[in-house]
Design an enzyme around this catalytic site. Structure first.
Site, mmCIF file in Angstrom:
data_model
loop_
_atom_site.group_PDB
_atom_site.id
_atom_site.type_symbol
_atom_site.label_atom_id
_atom_site.label_comp_id
_atom_site.label_asym_id
_atom_site.label_seq_id
_atom_site.Cartn_x
_atom_site.Cartn_y
_atom_site.Cartn_z
ATOM 1 N N GLY A 11 48.460 56.997 12.527
ATOM 2 C CA GLY A 11 48.294 56.034 12.434
ATOM 3 C C GLY A 11 47.190 55.684 11.402
ATOM 4 O O GLY A 11 46.454 56.418 10.629
ATOM 5 N N TYR A 103 66.901 42.838 11.071
ATOM 6 C CA TYR A 103 65.881 42.316 10.048
ATOM 7 C C TYR A 103 66.867 42.315 8.274
ATOM 8 O O TYR A 103 67.589 43.205 8.552
ATOM 9 C CB TYR A 103 64.945 43.302 9.393
ATOM 10 C CG TYR A 103 63.276 43.036 10.360
ATOM 11 C CD1 TYR A 103 63.273 42.604 11.908
ATOM 12 C CD2 TYR A 103 62.091 43.335 10.264
ATOM 13 C CE1 TYR A 103 62.141 42.019 12.125
ATOM 14 C CE2 TYR A 103 60.782 42.819 10.523
ATOM 15 C CZ TYR A 103 60.552 42.422 11.983
ATOM 16 O OH TYR A 103 59.881 41.695 11.676
ATOM 17 N N GLY A 110 57.635 49.118 10.022
ATOM 18 C CA GLY A 110 56.707 50.497 10.400
ATOM 19 C C GLY A 110 57.820 51.261 11.320
ATOM 20 O O GLY A 110 57.908 51.111 11.974
ATOM 21 N N ALA A 111 57.064 52.578 10.803
ATOM 22 C CA ALA A 111 57.437 53.358 11.407
ATOM 23 C C ALA A 111 57.357 53.676 12.614
ATOM 24 O O ALA A 111 58.050 54.010 13.673
ATOM 25 C CB ALA A 111 56.900 55.040 11.003
ATOM 26 N N ASP A 112 56.365 53.296 13.199
ATOM 27 C CA ASP A 112 55.663 53.388 14.414
ATOM 28 C C ASP A 112 56.389 52.120 15.506
ATOM 29 O O ASP A 112 56.500 52.557 16.514
ATOM 30 C CB ASP A 112 54.070 52.968 14.282
ATOM 31 C CG ASP A 112 53.361 51.221 13.683
ATOM 32 O OD1 ASP A 112 54.240 51.427 13.435
ATOM 33 O OD2 ASP A 112 52.424 50.878 13.410
ATOM 34 N N ASP A 133 51.048 46.824 20.716
ATOM 35 C CA ASP A 133 50.898 48.341 20.514
ATOM 36 C C ASP A 133 49.763 48.079 20.461
ATOM 37 O O ASP A 133 49.460 47.358 19.635
ATOM 38 C CB ASP A 133 51.684 48.817 19.640
ATOM 39 C CG ASP A 133 51.049 50.848 19.226
ATOM 40 O OD1 ASP A 133 49.795 50.393 19.546
ATOM 41 O OD2 ASP A 133 52.079 51.072 18.698
ATOM 42 N N THR A 136 45.199 50.047 15.875
ATOM 43 C CA THR A 136 43.895 49.175 14.929
ATOM 44 C C THR A 136 44.851 47.440 14.430
ATOM 45 O O THR A 136 43.621 46.505 14.070
ATOM 46 C CB THR A 136 44.289 49.975 12.996
ATOM 47 O OG1 THR A 136 43.459 51.586 13.741
ATOM 48 C CG2 THR A 136 42.755 49.322 12.079
#
Length: 258
Positions: A11, A103, A110-112, A133, A136
């Site tokens: 992250g 999409y 994002g990979a997350d 989530d 940040t």
């Protein structure tokens, strides 16, 4: 002999590692994300952390990684190769996810977000899902019961908000991110904490309401909280469940599929 899977979530602020024995995460540890870290620093950290917690790095059979900080990826991959003798699988465009990405440009996701979606679908199959989530940045993603990744929202996280207030004003201090003790604040610190806590809770609540009403049209859905700051909202009942290691579980799913 045991064999383990090592999962890594890079992250913007911190990098979290999870060691899986089968489906069970038996160890979780973290370090600060630093784009200047060498492969040797990362590799020695990994071996040390595993050894100090009673695990043998030689028993790691696979490594998977989800990263939103591309400058770290080369050193991280080199560390895994040099110190753990394994090439990591990175979650990126082209790997199997089991999701239907709605999409126009899937590379934007994002990979997350992909990893969290995979972890949530694995935990709650055949359910409409809203995943919040709190890292940040705060992301809110929407997954249908047909495993469609439909989209979502991104807003500034709690730490970014605190930093923006203290750096963008002359007299407001930087404060600890915490649930405020009093509803009606009587100090500047409490005023900031109250504004951030209840303001963010309200934003999350509203986004979830809007998506439940307009995307799922009132159908049953499950709201999952994850990320470093999710637990401070545990008493507020924003989420049906808090799963701290959701992204790491998703990385484990990616390794199983690929």
């Amino acid at each position: 002999m045991h064999t383990y899977y090592l999962t890594i979530d890079v992250g913007n602020t911190s990098t979290t590692f999870g060691l899986f024995d089968g489906e069970e995460m038996v160890l979780q540890f973290r370090r600060t994300t630093n784009i200047s870290s060498s492969s040797d620093e990362i590799g020695i950290f990994l071996r040390t952390a595993l050894r100090e917690n009673g695990f043998d790095w030689n028993q790691i059979s696979k490594i998977g990684c989800c990263s939103v900080v591309p400058p770290v990826n080369y050193s991280l991959a080199s560390a895994c190769s040099k110190y753990l003798n394994k090439e990591p699988l990175f979650i990126q465009a082209g790997i199997k996810t089991g999701l239907k990405i709605k999409y126009p440009n899937p590379k934007e996701i994002g990979a997350d977000l992909i990893a969290a979606a995979m972890g949530a679908v694995n935990a709650y199959p055949n359910k409409n899902l809203i995943i919040v989530d709190l890292g940040t940045a705060i992301t809110v993603e929407i997954i249908s019961k047909e495993k469609e990744f439909l989209g979502g929202s991104i807003l500034p996280g709690l730490k970014i908000s605190v930093d923006a207030l203290s750096s963008g004003t002359s007299k407001l201090p930087s404060v600890e991110i915490a649930k405020p003790e009093h509803i009606l604040p009587t100090t500047t610190t409490e005023s900031i904490q109250t504004g951030l806590y209840y303001g963010m809770a309200g934003a999350i609540k509203e986004l979830c309401y809007v998506y439940q009403k307009n995307v799922f049209h009132g159908e049953d859905s499950c709201i999952i909280g994850t990320g470093g700051f999710a637990k401070i909202f545990s008493e507020y009942k924003l989420f049906d469940e808090i799963i701290p290691g959701l992204v790491l579980s998703g990385v484990k799913c990616a390794m199983d599929m690929n």
